[in-house]
Design an enzyme around this catalytic site. Structure first.
Site, PDB file in Angstrom:
ATOM      1  N   ILE A 197     -17.899 -15.550  25.862  1.00 19.42           N
ATOM      2  CA  ILE A 197     -18.988 -14.747  25.277  1.00 19.42           C
ATOM      3  C   ILE A 197     -19.173 -15.092  23.797  1.00 19.42           C
ATOM      4  CG2 ILE A 197     -19.861 -12.408  24.899  1.00 19.42           C
ATOM      5  CD1 ILE A 197     -18.019 -11.528  27.282  1.00 19.42           C
ATOM      6  N   ASP A 208     -10.976 -18.781  16.028  1.00 18.88           N
ATOM      7  CA  ASP A 208     -10.340 -18.671  17.350  1.00 18.88           C
ATOM      8  C   ASP A 208      -8.970 -19.344  17.273  1.00 18.88           C
ATOM      9  OD1 ASP A 208     -11.846 -18.242  20.413  1.00 18.88           O
ATOM     10  OD2 ASP A 208      -9.824 -19.063  20.336  1.00 18.88           O
ATOM     11  N   ALA A 237     -12.321 -11.735  19.829  1.00 16.05           N
ATOM     12  CA  ALA A 237     -11.031 -12.341  20.206  1.00 16.05           C
ATOM     13  C   ALA A 237     -10.148 -11.302  20.884  1.00 16.05           C
ATOM     14  CB  ALA A 237     -10.329 -12.878  18.961  1.00 16.05           C
ATOM     15  N   TYR A 239      -4.895  -3.268  29.260  1.00 13.99           N
ATOM     16  CA  TYR A 239      -6.031  -3.931  28.605  1.00 13.99           C
ATOM     17  C   TYR A 239      -7.022  -2.883  28.084  1.00 13.99           C
ATOM     18  CZ  TYR A 239     -10.592  -6.286  28.510  1.00 13.99           C
ATOM     19  OH  TYR A 239     -11.833  -6.732  28.155  1.00 13.99           O
ATOM     20  N   HIS A 270     -11.920 -14.375  36.947  1.00 17.30           N
ATOM     21  CA  HIS A 270     -13.193 -13.711  37.241  1.00 17.30           C
ATOM     22  C   HIS A 270     -13.789 -14.256  38.537  1.00 17.30           C
ATOM     23  CE1 HIS A 270     -13.512 -12.659  32.712  1.00 17.30           C
ATOM     24  NE2 HIS A 270     -12.904 -11.712  33.391  1.00 17.30           N
ATOM     25  N   ARG A 293     -18.914  -3.764  40.921  1.00 20.90           N
ATOM     26  CA  ARG A 293     -18.996  -4.019  39.485  1.00 20.90           C
ATOM     27  C   ARG A 293     -20.447  -4.236  39.072  1.00 20.90           C
ATOM     28  NH1 ARG A 293     -14.767  -2.295  39.957  1.00 20.90           N
ATOM     29  NH2 ARG A 293     -12.728  -3.120  39.353  1.00 20.90           N
ATOM     30  N   ARG A 309      -5.356  -5.712  43.536  1.00 24.18           N
ATOM     31  CA  ARG A 309      -4.727  -6.172  42.296  1.00 24.18           C
ATOM     32  C   ARG A 309      -4.405  -4.944  41.455  1.00 24.18           C
ATOM     33  NH1 ARG A 309      -8.424 -10.651  39.447  1.00 24.18           N
ATOM     34  NH2 ARG A 309      -9.729  -8.808  39.395  1.00 24.18           N
ATOM     35  N   GLY A 337      -4.429  -2.291  38.597  1.00 20.51           N
ATOM     36  CA  GLY A 337      -5.298  -1.980  37.463  1.00 20.51           C
ATOM     37  C   GLY A 337      -6.779  -2.035  37.747  1.00 20.51           C
ATOM     38  N   ASP A 338      -7.182  -2.320  39.004  1.00 23.02           N
ATOM     39  CA  ASP A 338      -8.615  -2.423  39.316  1.00 23.02           C
ATOM     40  C   ASP A 338      -9.176  -1.094  39.828  1.00 23.02           C
ATOM     41  OD1 ASP A 338      -9.093  -5.078  38.695  1.00 23.02           O
ATOM     42  OD2 ASP A 338      -8.730  -5.810  40.728  1.00 23.02           O
TER      43      ASP A 338
HETATM   44  N1  LIG Z   1     -15.820 -11.468  30.246  1.00 24.78           N
HETATM   45  C1  LIG Z   1     -16.029 -10.197  30.550  1.00 24.78           C
HETATM   46  O1  LIG Z   1     -16.554  -9.891  31.631  1.00 24.78           O
HETATM   47  C2  LIG Z   1     -15.670  -9.113  29.583  1.00 24.78           C
HETATM   48  C3  LIG Z   1     -15.855  -7.773  29.964  1.00 24.78           C
HETATM   49  C4  LIG Z   1     -15.529  -6.757  29.065  1.00 24.78           C
HETATM   50  C5  LIG Z   1     -15.078  -7.069  27.805  1.00 24.78           C
HETATM   51  N2  LIG Z   1     -14.883  -8.381  27.461  1.00 24.78           N
HETATM   52  C6  LIG Z   1     -14.379  -8.649  26.107  1.00 24.78           C
HETATM   53  O2  LIG Z   1     -15.208  -9.634  25.518  1.00 24.78           O
HETATM   54  C7  LIG Z   1     -14.465 -10.461  24.648  1.00 24.78           C
HETATM   55  C8  LIG Z   1     -14.690 -11.908  25.000  1.00 24.78           C
HETATM   56  O3  LIG Z   1     -14.345 -12.112  26.358  1.00 24.78           O
HETATM   57  P1  LIG Z   1     -14.451 -13.554  27.043  1.00 24.78           P
HETATM   58  O4  LIG Z   1     -14.705 -13.334  28.474  1.00 24.78           O
HETATM   59  O5  LIG Z   1     -15.342 -14.410  26.238  1.00 24.78           O
HETATM   60  O6  LIG Z   1     -12.931 -14.021  26.894  1.00 24.78           O
HETATM   61  P2  LIG Z   1     -12.346 -15.432  26.465  1.00 24.78           P
HETATM   62  O7  LIG Z   1     -10.890 -15.420  26.823  1.00 24.78           O
HETATM   63  O8  LIG Z   1     -13.187 -16.530  26.994  1.00 24.78           O
HETATM   64  O9  LIG Z   1     -12.498 -15.401  24.888  1.00 24.78           O
HETATM   65  C9  LIG Z   1     -11.590 -14.736  24.042  1.00 24.78           C
HETATM   66  C10 LIG Z   1     -11.237 -15.696  22.917  1.00 24.78           C
HETATM   67  O10 LIG Z   1     -10.330 -15.027  22.021  1.00 24.78           O
HETATM   68  C11 LIG Z   1      -9.368 -15.982  21.599  1.00 24.78           C
HETATM   69  N3  LIG Z   1      -8.167 -15.241  21.181  1.00 24.78           N
HETATM   70  C12 LIG Z   1      -7.362 -14.512  21.981  1.00 24.78           C
HETATM   71  N4  LIG Z   1      -6.362 -13.980  21.248  1.00 24.78           N
HETATM   72  C13 LIG Z   1      -6.567 -14.388  19.963  1.00 24.78           C
HETATM   73  C14 LIG Z   1      -5.888 -14.163  18.738  1.00 24.78           C
HETATM   74  N5  LIG Z   1      -4.760 -13.417  18.690  1.00 24.78           N
HETATM   75  N6  LIG Z   1      -6.373 -14.725  17.616  1.00 24.78           N
HETATM   76  C15 LIG Z   1      -7.498 -15.485  17.646  1.00 24.78           C
HETATM   77  N7  LIG Z   1      -8.182 -15.745  18.781  1.00 24.78           N
HETATM   78  C16 LIG Z   1      -7.720 -15.193  19.918  1.00 24.78           C
HETATM   79  C17 LIG Z   1      -9.131 -16.869  22.804  1.00 24.78           C
HETATM   80  O11 LIG Z   1      -8.602 -18.143  22.468  1.00 24.78           O
HETATM   81  C18 LIG Z   1     -10.515 -16.960  23.410  1.00 24.78           C
HETATM   82  O12 LIG Z   1     -11.237 -18.102  22.966  1.00 24.78           O
HETATM   83  C19 LIG Z   1     -13.008  -9.998  24.774  1.00 24.78           C
HETATM   84  O13 LIG Z   1     -12.755  -9.117  23.711  1.00 24.78           O
HETATM   85  C20 LIG Z   1     -12.995  -9.271  26.088  1.00 24.78           C
HETATM   86  O14 LIG Z   1     -12.004  -8.268  26.107  1.00 24.78           O
HETATM   87  C21 LIG Z   1     -15.166  -9.403  28.315  1.00 24.78           C
END
Ligand SMILES: NC(=O)c1ccc[n+]([C@@H]2O[C@H](COP(=O)([O-])OP(=O)(O)OC[C@H]3O[C@@H](n4cnc5c(N)ncnc54)[C@H](O)[C@@H]3O)[C@@H](O)[C@H]2O)c1
Length: 326
Positions: free
Chosen positions: A12, A31, A74, A141, A187, A219, A279, A281-282
């Site tokens: 995202i 990142d 992140a 989470y 996912h 979902r 799984r 936590g779902d």
């Molecule tokens: N994908 C979904 O459906 C979804 C749904 C709800 C919330 N989110 C939230 O959206 C955000 C992005 O999700 P995503 O799907 O793109 O995940 P993603 O894992 O693709 O991206 C997260 C990024 O954060 C970086 N990261 C993790 N820990 C870190 C740290 N300690 N320091 C620096 N960088 C760090 C990772 O390297 C990664 O590139 C997250 O906060 C996630 O919780 C995602």
């Protein structure tokens, strides 16, 4: 504006960065690359490899990059892993986010858009779930994100931090250049693509005995470009709004079996599915009420239908079968 985006190499965050650049903003893209890909950060952004858990390093980066706002994506985000290893999640998502806010305040940065999640609600009593519903996470989470959300009003009170939390439901889809790729993947849609591409033999369908019409989890999917757009709308309003949370979904639920059928139709490929145990936590259902974000941020999804989301994601994945490796 000059904006610091954390998690910018993730799914995202890469698309948020793309839209910010398209709209003429300057982006500092941070990142750790633990789960993200350097190739997902467009060259027009200034990439900084750093970990949120390195508080001193983070403070230096925020101070020297002088952003006017921070978009904080992140995180550790694999739900089942959070049930097995809560410490990893509270460190990265709660302590790491606290480090970020303290670095921001030390540098005089007071605007924050935070990626929260539908997982803060747990198993809501009524659906679609509104932002006023009780927050009772079913996994570490969700709890780790909620813990940070709960800090935000206190920082507003003490230091005038302005923040908007966007509680995303399930992100899906892709843009022309950027898509979803994790190894290993957790996912459903990209896992189904792996099977469609012959990269895995079968897909595990976790739980067929939920209290839903077909027994599988339901979902609410939202296109990644529509999620990214909400961040720009939130940035424009955060000064005036102060501290507030918004659901980020489409008010429409799809069961896992329905998603599988959509992916089979869009890809036109065989996908072998095996039923498996639930799984940890779902929750059974998670569908957003999107009334608040439409009314208060003026958000309108451009791709609200799942088949269209899956088409964009499949187009990207066919061009990038091995993600950002190729
Ligand atoms: N994908 C979904 O459906 C979804 C749904 C709800 C919330 N989110 C939230 O959206 C955000 C992005 O999700 P995503 O799907 O793109 O995940 P993603 O894992 O693709 O991206 C997260 C990024 O954060 C970086 N990261 C993790 N820990 C870190 C740290 N300690 N320091 C620096 N960088 C760090 C990772 O390297 C990664 O590139 C997250 O906060 C996630 O919780 C995602």
């Amino acid at each position: 504006m000059r904006i610091l985006v954390t998690g910018a190499a993730g799914f995202i965050g890469s698309v948020v960065t793309e839209q910010l650049l398209t709209d003429g903003h300057e982006v500092v893209a941070l990142d750790s690359l633990k789960h993200g890909h350097a190739a997902a950060v467009l060259p027009a952004a200034q990439f900084v490899k750093a970990d949120l858990l390195d508080a001193a390093g983070l403070a230096d980066i925020v101070k020297s990059s002088r952003p006017e706002a921070v978009i904080h994506l992140a995180a550790e985000a694999r739900i089942a892993e959070s049930v097995r290893d809560p410490g990893l999640f509270f460190r990265a998502n709660t302590v790491g986010s606290l480090n970020l806010v303290e670095a921001m305040l030390a540098a005089g940065v007071r605007r924050l858009i935070f990626s929260s999640t539908a997982a803060v609600y747990g198993e809501p009593a009524t659906m679609p779930v509104s932002e006023d519903a009780a927050c009772q996470p079913l996994n570490a989470y969700g709890e780790s994100k909620l813990a940070f959300e709960r800090m935000l009003p206190w920082f507003a009170r003490a230091h005038d931090l302005r923040s908007i939390s966007l509680r995303y439901f399930n992100a899906a889809g892709a843009t022309e250049r950027l898509g979803e790729f994790h190894a290993p993947e957790t996912h459903l849609i990209p896992i189904l693509f792996e099977a469609a591409l012959g990269q895995r033999d079968a897909v595990q369908l976790y739980g067929t005995d939920y209290d839903t019409p077909d027994g599988t989890c339901i979902r609410d999917y939202v296109h990644v470009a529509d999620i990214a757009r909400a961040h720009l709308l939130a940035l424009a309003r955060v000064d005036e709004i102060g501290t507030r949370a918004f659901n980020m979904g489409n008010s429409r639920g799809y069961s896992n079996l329905e998603v599988i059928e959509v992916v089979r139709r869009v890809t036109g490929r065989e996908i072998r599915v095996e039923t498996a145990a639930r799984r940890p936590g779902d929750p059974a259902r998670l569908v957003a009420s999107d009334e608040r974000i439409r009314a208060e941020l003026g958000w309108e999804p451009e791709h609200p239908d799942l088949p269209a989301m899956v088409e964009t994601a499949w187009r990207w994945r066919v061009r990038h079968p091995d993600g950002y490796a190729g």
